[in-house]
Design a protein around this motif. Sequence first.
Motif, PDB file in Angstrom:
ATOM      1  N   PHE A 103       0.834  -1.204   0.000  1.00 23.08           N
ATOM      2  CA  PHE A 103       0.000   0.000   0.000  1.00 23.08           C
ATOM      3  C   PHE A 103       0.870   1.257   0.000  1.00 23.08           C
ATOM      4  O   PHE A 103       0.613   2.212  -0.752  1.00 23.08           O
ATOM      5  CB  PHE A 103      -0.933  -0.022   1.211  1.00 23.08           C
ATOM      6  N   LEU A 104       1.925   1.258   0.822  1.00 19.43           N
ATOM      7  CA  LEU A 104       2.788   2.441   0.927  1.00 19.43           C
ATOM      8  C   LEU A 104       3.523   2.706  -0.379  1.00 19.43           C
ATOM      9  O   LEU A 104       3.661   3.849  -0.813  1.00 19.43           O
ATOM     10  CB  LEU A 104       3.783   2.266   2.078  1.00 19.43           C
ATOM     11  N   VAL A 105       4.004   1.649  -1.000  1.00 18.52           N
ATOM     12  CA  VAL A 105       4.688   1.793  -2.292  1.00 18.52           C
ATOM     13  C   VAL A 105       3.714   2.350  -3.331  1.00 18.52           C
ATOM     14  O   VAL A 105       4.043   3.238  -4.129  1.00 18.52           O
ATOM     15  CB  VAL A 105       5.267   0.440  -2.752  1.00 18.52           C
TER      16      VAL A 105
ATOM     17  N   ALA B  84      10.049  -4.833  -3.110  1.00 19.71           N
ATOM     18  CA  ALA B  84      10.563  -5.123  -4.457  1.00 19.71           C
ATOM     19  C   ALA B  84       9.461  -5.716  -5.340  1.00 19.71           C
ATOM     20  O   ALA B  84       9.340  -5.361  -6.529  1.00 19.71           O
ATOM     21  CB  ALA B  84      11.754  -6.065  -4.370  1.00 19.71           C
ATOM     22  N   MET B  85       8.658  -6.613  -4.763  1.00 18.09           N
ATOM     23  CA  MET B  85       7.558  -7.214  -5.520  1.00 18.09           C
ATOM     24  C   MET B  85       6.529  -6.153  -5.892  1.00 18.09           C
ATOM     25  O   MET B  85       6.025  -6.131  -7.025  1.00 18.09           O
ATOM     26  CB  MET B  85       6.904  -8.321  -4.693  1.00 18.09           C
ATOM     27  N   ALA B  86       6.224  -5.246  -4.949  1.00 18.53           N
ATOM     28  CA  ALA B  86       5.231  -4.206  -5.221  1.00 18.53           C
ATOM     29  C   ALA B  86       5.722  -3.261  -6.308  1.00 18.53           C
ATOM     30  O   ALA B  86       4.959  -2.855  -7.197  1.00 18.53           O
ATOM     31  CB  ALA B  86       4.939  -3.428  -3.937  1.00 18.53           C
TER      32      ALA B  86
ATOM     33  N   ILE C  78      10.507   3.476   4.054  1.00 19.44           N
ATOM     34  CA  ILE C  78       9.795   2.715   5.076  1.00 19.44           C
ATOM     35  C   ILE C  78      10.838   2.267   6.090  1.00 19.44           C
ATOM     36  O   ILE C  78      11.860   1.684   5.729  1.00 19.44           O
ATOM     37  CB  ILE C  78       9.083   1.487   4.482  1.00 19.44           C
ATOM     38  N   SER C  79      10.585   2.540   7.350  1.00 17.47           N
ATOM     39  CA  SER C  79      11.535   2.176   8.406  1.00 17.47           C
ATOM     40  C   SER C  79      10.915   1.088   9.273  1.00 17.47           C
ATOM     41  O   SER C  79       9.798   1.239   9.782  1.00 17.47           O
ATOM     42  CB  SER C  79      11.878   3.397   9.262  1.00 17.47           C
ATOM     43  N   VAL C  80      11.658  -0.026   9.424  1.00 16.13           N
ATOM     44  CA  VAL C  80      11.105  -1.202  10.087  1.00 16.13           C
ATOM     45  C   VAL C  80      12.084  -1.737  11.127  1.00 16.13           C
ATOM     46  O   VAL C  80      13.254  -1.360  11.156  1.00 16.13           O
ATOM     47  CB  VAL C  80      10.790  -2.315   9.058  1.00 16.13           C
ATOM     48  N   SER C  81      11.614  -2.634  11.950  1.00 20.26           N
ATOM     49  CA  SER C  81      12.486  -3.285  12.925  1.00 20.26           C
ATOM     50  C   SER C  81      13.458  -4.197  12.182  1.00 20.26           C
ATOM     51  O   SER C  81      13.122  -4.766  11.139  1.00 20.26           O
ATOM     52  CB  SER C  81      11.662  -4.081  13.941  1.00 20.26           C
TER      53      SER C  81
END
Length: 809
Positions: free
Chosen positions: A768-770, A792-794, A777-780
């Motif tokens: 959704f964000l892409v 990458a898939m999106a 996007i910042s993640v753990s």
Amino acid sequence: MNGKPLRSAKLTVRFEEIGRGDVGSVGGKNASLGEMVQALAPKGIRVPPGFATTAEAYRDFIQANQLKERIQELLGALDAGKAALAETGQAIRELFLHGDWPDETAASITTAYRELCQRTGKAEVDVAVRSSATAEDLPDASFAGQQETFLNIRGDEALLVACRRCYASLFTDRAISYRQAKGFDHMSVALSIGVQQMVRSDIGGSGVMFSIDTETGFKDVVVIDAAWGLGENVVQGAVDPDEYQVFKPLLSAPALAPIIGKKCGGKAQKMIYAVGDKPTRNVPTSKIERTAFVLEDRDILALARWAAAIEAHYSCPMDMEWAKDGETGEIFIVQARPETVQSRRDAAAFRSYTITRRGRKLISGLAIGDAVVAGRVCLIENARDIANFVDGAILVTGTTDPDWVPIMKRAAAIVTDHGGRTSHAAIVSRELGLPAIVGTGNATEVLHGEQMVTVSCAEGDQGFVYEGTADFETEMVDMTNLPQTRTEIMLNLANPAAALRWWRLPADGVGLARMEFVVSNHIRIHPMALVHHDQLKDEAAKREIAELTAGYADKTEYFVDRLARGLARIAAALYPKPVIVRMSDFKTNEYAGLIGGAQFEPEEENPMIGFRGAARYYSPRYREGFALECRAIRRLRNEMGFRNVIVMIPFCRSTHEADQVLEVMAANELRRGEDGLEVFVMCEIPSNVILASEFAKRFDGFSIGSNDLTQLTLGVDRDSAELAGLFDEQDAAVKWMISNVISAARKSGAKIGLCGQAPSDHPEFATFLVDCGIDSISVSPDSFIAVKRKVAMAEAAMKNGGKRNNEGA
């Protein structure tokens, strides 16, 4: 230098005559000393003068005393199982100790010693006598600590005795077993002896230094351990040393001081010169010595620059020993050898451990390695009792030395009372691939034999022993086939102690570094309780603050120093990529929980939407505390050199409030745009979305905090168990908010990312964000790989005909 090899007939050679091409003649240790004297002394790196005996001298001693056949017979009996290791080692050592020096060899040693006396201007110069085996310090094997070192040796006779004892130490039990394990032929290994002028570190300090992080393999840091007195206590793990960490890439700028870690160790004893039969002895340190740092910042930086230069010369990470002369204040490098563990580790893959359920925390210390192990305790307090060790148990003891290696190999993990990251227990544990926790202080008192515990080294610099068997998960992370993405994937990091663990991840930076975590865990004191310490009413808090800030004349400096260095470790992990540091975002009830905090915080019915974030920074109630935060950021960027740090303002309710915060920051010498400083704002309140174009005029970028934005969009307390089912970051209303603020930011030319938990918990949210066109996007860290692949898939789907969504759900 790589000059011509030594003429084999020489029995002693000055360090100036040898280089790293002479390992076969003088061993790795002495060859390295000669290399440094020739190649690095001209660059200002000080190495004490000295000389080495050659392998030829060792073989002459063997031949003159007819030892070869007798040694082979004893080793043959050991291999055949007819003799024990201890019995064999003792018998071979006695052969050396009772041997006679060939006249020519003795004369060569004493002549070289008298020449050294003349060079140093001393009638009987005090020297260190060190063993240097011709098979040691190779890239794939470390013989460090296998043979003996003798300190404060003076005079011809004492020197010859020490040299004979060095020869004997080639056949200590641990040296014999190590050569067997590594497949070295005992009789093909010879021993050279290094005789080096002593540095008066007995009245100064000394320690060990690595040009690589010994736990994570992070190549951009120098780690220095330091203790008072002679260096043997640090090497043996008999003391808990100071530890300093310096960031190498910023060392080339003379004006910067990139010391990213300073920890004051206990340093309970020091080794000094003695008189009589024993040339050295241990004495207790004073209270002042125990609470003071051994090295000043200028010495730490000088040593780190030397480490970087030595590493560059040898073209590999290095393990070095240093000493500071208490008479002259000069620092010397007394040994250098290749680091043999982390430098050979596969950087493309690593195993990640995550504890999901744990028992009560029993003890803590310095974590060695990054694994988790559960098992039964085998408590052994004296080396005499090592025969009682149970294979596969967790070895718990006060400290270790090379005599313990045979049972350390059979342990599942190791826990010690004493020692630092460069102690014997730490070095051997790394080489064996075992998790260890050193310097706990009281493991032998708290733990008992047969007790079931879990040893965790997977939670950062600190290691923990938990009661019982914890549940944990392991994952092998392979980064060789990760796809490239337009959308930047960054990390959410909070714990400075664990930040360097993640340097191998190909992240695009740190999207969220939580300042409040550093404050609560590494500082623990409310900043206003430091600013107004004299007004504190809580006497217990006053005493605790006095204890924590010991060594700081200005108590506010404790806050600034600890905060700057804690954030520096996070900034260093992915340097020079951007690191977004969110200024403090405690709620009032959380601030009140800090030491001395209750006096300075109001009581609120709903702290979640109360006196938090931006509102605090310009308020008279906290403005002085915010000034300390700004001081720490200035030091981090301007004095330490981490210009990759971006400042982010949380919970900014209005544009008027934004203007007030920027004004206060400017008054504290943090001006947006000056020296490249960027200032972001959290997007976590509906007003941030509604007035996004206006906020974009005041800030360089947005970071969407999806937790708070969901809470305030849906009117759901995110901490309410009763409403947990209603809290959904993927609700249509929340996605409308996110989509619209991304669109507004892009139109305004501002950067925008998301640092919430949703992409970590639900990788499909990343799609959704892409689709909305988010920049980052910042993640753990534990979900980085999954989110990277999902993004990458999106992106591939969009490239193949997908449609960008700018209108939300």
